[in-house]
Write a protein that holds these residues in place. Structure first.
Motif, PDB file in Angstrom:
ATOM      1  N   ASN A 112      23.102  -3.184   5.626  1.00  0.00           N
ATOM      2  CA  ASN A 112      22.120  -2.604   6.549  1.00  0.00           C
ATOM      3  C   ASN A 112      20.731  -2.855   5.989  1.00  0.00           C
ATOM      4  O   ASN A 112      20.526  -2.846   4.779  1.00  0.00           O
ATOM      5  CB  ASN A 112      22.377  -1.108   6.791  1.00  0.00           C
ATOM      6  N   ALA A 113      19.783  -3.121   6.880  1.00  0.00           N
ATOM      7  CA  ALA A 113      18.435  -3.477   6.440  1.00  0.00           C
ATOM      8  C   ALA A 113      17.409  -2.928   7.418  1.00  0.00           C
ATOM      9  O   ALA A 113      17.655  -2.862   8.630  1.00  0.00           O
ATOM     10  CB  ALA A 113      18.293  -4.987   6.336  1.00  0.00           C
ATOM     11  N   VAL A 114      16.256  -2.534   6.887  1.00  0.00           N
ATOM     12  CA  VAL A 114      15.147  -2.031   7.691  1.00  0.00           C
ATOM     13  C   VAL A 114      13.887  -2.775   7.274  1.00  0.00           C
ATOM     14  O   VAL A 114      13.630  -2.963   6.085  1.00  0.00           O
ATOM     15  CB  VAL A 114      14.938  -0.516   7.500  1.00  0.00           C
ATOM     16  N   THR A 115      13.101  -3.195   8.255  1.00  0.00           N
ATOM     17  CA  THR A 115      11.816  -3.838   8.003  1.00  0.00           C
ATOM     18  C   THR A 115      10.710  -3.015   8.652  1.00  0.00           C
ATOM     19  O   THR A 115      10.851  -2.581   9.801  1.00  0.00           O
ATOM     20  CB  THR A 115      11.783  -5.263   8.579  1.00  0.00           C
ATOM     21  N   LEU A 116       9.627  -2.773   7.917  1.00  0.00           N
ATOM     22  CA  LEU A 116       8.481  -2.033   8.430  1.00  0.00           C
ATOM     23  C   LEU A 116       7.324  -3.004   8.626  1.00  0.00           C
ATOM     24  O   LEU A 116       7.006  -3.796   7.744  1.00  0.00           O
ATOM     25  CB  LEU A 116       8.065  -0.927   7.457  1.00  0.00           C
ATOM     26  N   LYS A 117       6.675  -2.919   9.807  1.00  0.00           N
ATOM     27  CA  LYS A 117       5.557  -3.810  10.120  1.00  0.00           C
ATOM     28  C   LYS A 117       4.359  -3.001  10.603  1.00  0.00           C
ATOM     29  O   LYS A 117       4.498  -1.902  11.128  1.00  0.00           O
ATOM     30  CB  LYS A 117       5.948  -4.825  11.199  1.00  0.00           C
ATOM     31  N   SER A 118       3.187  -3.594  10.440  1.00  0.00           N
ATOM     32  CA  SER A 118       1.950  -3.039  10.972  1.00  0.00           C
ATOM     33  C   SER A 118       1.065  -4.210  11.350  1.00  0.00           C
ATOM     34  O   SER A 118       0.941  -5.173  10.584  1.00  0.00           O
ATOM     35  CB  SER A 118       1.257  -2.161   9.930  1.00  0.00           C
ATOM     36  N   SER A 119       0.441  -4.150  12.524  1.00  0.00           N
ATOM     37  CA  SER A 119      -0.416  -5.239  13.005  1.00  0.00           C
ATOM     38  C   SER A 119       0.315  -6.578  12.953  1.00  0.00           C
ATOM     39  O   SER A 119      -0.246  -7.599  12.566  1.00  0.00           O
ATOM     40  CB  SER A 119      -1.702  -5.309  12.177  1.00  0.00           C
ATOM     41  N   ASN A 120       1.611  -6.549  13.333  1.00  0.00           N
ATOM     42  CA  ASN A 120       2.446  -7.758  13.358  1.00  0.00           C
ATOM     43  C   ASN A 120       2.622  -8.408  11.988  1.00  0.00           C
ATOM     44  O   ASN A 120       2.965  -9.585  11.896  1.00  0.00           O
ATOM     45  CB  ASN A 120       1.886  -8.787  14.344  1.00  0.00           C
ATOM     46  N   GLN A 121       2.379  -7.669  10.937  1.00  0.00           N
ATOM     47  CA  GLN A 121       2.597  -8.161   9.591  1.00  0.00           C
ATOM     48  C   GLN A 121       3.652  -7.314   8.889  1.00  0.00           C
ATOM     49  O   GLN A 121       3.637  -6.087   8.999  1.00  0.00           O
ATOM     50  CB  GLN A 121       1.303  -8.116   8.771  1.00  0.00           C
ATOM     51  N   THR A 122       4.552  -7.952   8.171  1.00  0.00           N
ATOM     52  CA  THR A 122       5.578  -7.224   7.428  1.00  0.00           C
ATOM     53  C   THR A 122       4.961  -6.541   6.217  1.00  0.00           C
ATOM     54  O   THR A 122       4.313  -7.187   5.394  1.00  0.00           O
ATOM     55  CB  THR A 122       6.696  -8.167   6.974  1.00  0.00           C
ATOM     56  N   LEU A 123       5.167  -5.228   6.131  1.00  0.00           N
ATOM     57  CA  LEU A 123       4.690  -4.458   4.983  1.00  0.00           C
ATOM     58  C   LEU A 123       5.759  -4.389   3.902  1.00  0.00           C
ATOM     59  O   LEU A 123       5.483  -4.636   2.718  1.00  0.00           O
ATOM     60  CB  LEU A 123       4.313  -3.045   5.408  1.00  0.00           C
ATOM     61  N   ALA A 124       6.966  -4.014   4.316  1.00  0.00           N
ATOM     62  CA  ALA A 124       8.042  -3.802   3.346  1.00  0.00           C
ATOM     63  C   ALA A 124       9.388  -3.855   4.051  1.00  0.00           C
ATOM     64  O   ALA A 124       9.475  -3.727   5.276  1.00  0.00           O
ATOM     65  CB  ALA A 124       7.869  -2.451   2.643  1.00  0.00           C
ATOM     66  N   SER A 125      10.441  -4.025   3.277  1.00  0.00           N
ATOM     67  CA  SER A 125      11.802  -3.954   3.801  1.00  0.00           C
ATOM     68  C   SER A 125      12.718  -3.447   2.702  1.00  0.00           C
ATOM     69  O   SER A 125      12.412  -3.581   1.515  1.00  0.00           O
ATOM     70  CB  SER A 125      12.274  -5.324   4.300  1.00  0.00           C
ATOM     71  N   TRP A 126      13.821  -2.835   3.124  1.00  0.00           N
ATOM     72  CA  TRP A 126      14.838  -2.455   2.140  1.00  0.00           C
ATOM     73  C   TRP A 126      16.213  -2.772   2.716  1.00  0.00           C
ATOM     74  O   TRP A 126      16.437  -2.702   3.918  1.00  0.00           O
ATOM     75  CB  TRP A 126      14.731  -0.988   1.737  1.00  0.00           C
ATOM     76  N   THR A 127      17.131  -3.153   1.823  1.00  0.00           N
ATOM     77  CA  THR A 127      18.463  -3.589   2.223  1.00  0.00           C
ATOM     78  C   THR A 127      19.501  -3.030   1.273  1.00  0.00           C
ATOM     79  O   THR A 127      19.295  -3.004   0.062  1.00  0.00           O
ATOM     80  CB  THR A 127      18.559  -5.129   2.201  1.00  0.00           C
TER      81      THR A 127
END
Length: 306
Positions: free
Chosen positions: A145-160
């Motif tokens: 399972n994985a989650v990606t966080l974005k702001s202003s169409n830019q990837t900030l962080a992800s965890w898997t």
């Protein structure tokens, strides 16, 4: 396969099939994950405890209350058997993790700390992915399972989280995900801030600094230049002097890759705990990406789900 997106807009929660939404990506593989996205104010805590900063955020959090509370309580696997309530996690973490079925939550963990956008944007989007059948080139995990966080169409962080059938398979999976360590030539001994001994070398026109802290192997690579990214290595060394990283079995690495002009930075933290492999990644779109990645990795807690 049913792929769906959830959007929170002005406090209204709408569920729409991806095939009817213009601009939504679709997947044809039967084992592909089910992605989802929400817009949430960055840094907001769980709706049960949060004091909203604006009427709009109040409305959005109210609409998301079902997602935040229906996920149940996470059980910590520690010696005291302490139960960790989902109120431990920020709202956007609860919302994203609520999309995962129990079949992919074996060993799942999630951060209690969130990134902030380097450009100051407080709106954050999330997307999720899950799978029980690895695609070609991936390690043979039992679930992911994985989650990606974005702001202003830019990837900030992800965890898997990748869960394996055994610790031995997780160790093999670590080697696949981590990839080979850069073999540098003309290695020279250097000393980083805090008296950390390291080596500096060159490979393919790039320069890497490498050293170890316990079971953690650290590598900082400055691409396409013979100049070392010493300030980035010093930043990691200073952080490790002041903080304690998760305790891995045998495999753990921190890798920082930067462009020669410093405009692109990726921080990848990867470690193994028994049958589970955890990965935390940040980019230059996040404020202080090195400190953020390491702090988020430290903040990871078990997440039991529904």
């Amino acid at each position: 396969m049913h792929i769906y997106h959830k959007w929170i807009i002005g406090g209204a929660l709408a569920l729409t099939s991806a095939v009817t939404v213009t601009g939504c990506a679709t997947h044809t593989a039967t084992t592909a994950p089910a992605p989802a996205q929400n817009a949430v104010t960055s840094g907001s805590s769980n709706t049960a405890n949060a004091t909203a900063n604006s009427a709009a955020n109040d409305s959005a959090n109210a609409a998301a209350t079902t997602n935040a509370t229906d996920t149940g309580a996470a059980i910590r696997n520690d010696s005291t058997g302490t139960q960790t309530s989902n109120s431990t996690f920020p709202t956007i973490v609860n919302q994203s993790m609520s999309h995962f079925g129990q079949e992919v939550l074996n060993g799942a963990e999630a951060p209690t700390k969130l990134p902030t956008a380097a450009n100051g944007d407080s709106t954050m989007l999330y997307s999720t992915a899950q799978s029980t059948a690895p695609s070609a080139g991936e390690p043979a995990y039992s679930s992911m399972n994985a989650v990606t966080l974005k702001s202003s169409n830019q990837t900030l962080a992800s965890w898997t989280t990748r869960h394996f059938a055994s610790s031995a398979q997780a160790s093999q999976g670590f080697q696949v995900v981590a990839g080979p360590v850069t073999n540098s030539s003309q290695n020279a001994s250097i000393v980083l801030t805090g008296n950390h001994a390291a080596t500096e070398g060159h490979s393919g026109g790039s320069t890497s600094i490498q050293w170890s802290e316990g079971k953690w192997n650290i590598q900082v690579t400055n691409q396409n230049t013979l100049a070392a990214a010493t300030p980035l290595a010093d930043e990691i060394a200073k952080f490790l002097d002041q903080n304690t990283m998760p305790a891995p079995n045998d495999n753990a690495t921190i890798r920082v890759t930067s462009s020669s002009d410093g405009g692109t930075v990726t921080v990848d933290v990867l470690w193994q705990e028994d049958e589970n492999l955890y990965q935390l990644t940040t980019t230059q779109a996040a404020a202080n990406p090195i400190d953020t990645a390491l702090s988020m990795a430290i903040s990871m807690e078990p997440y039991a789900g529904n």
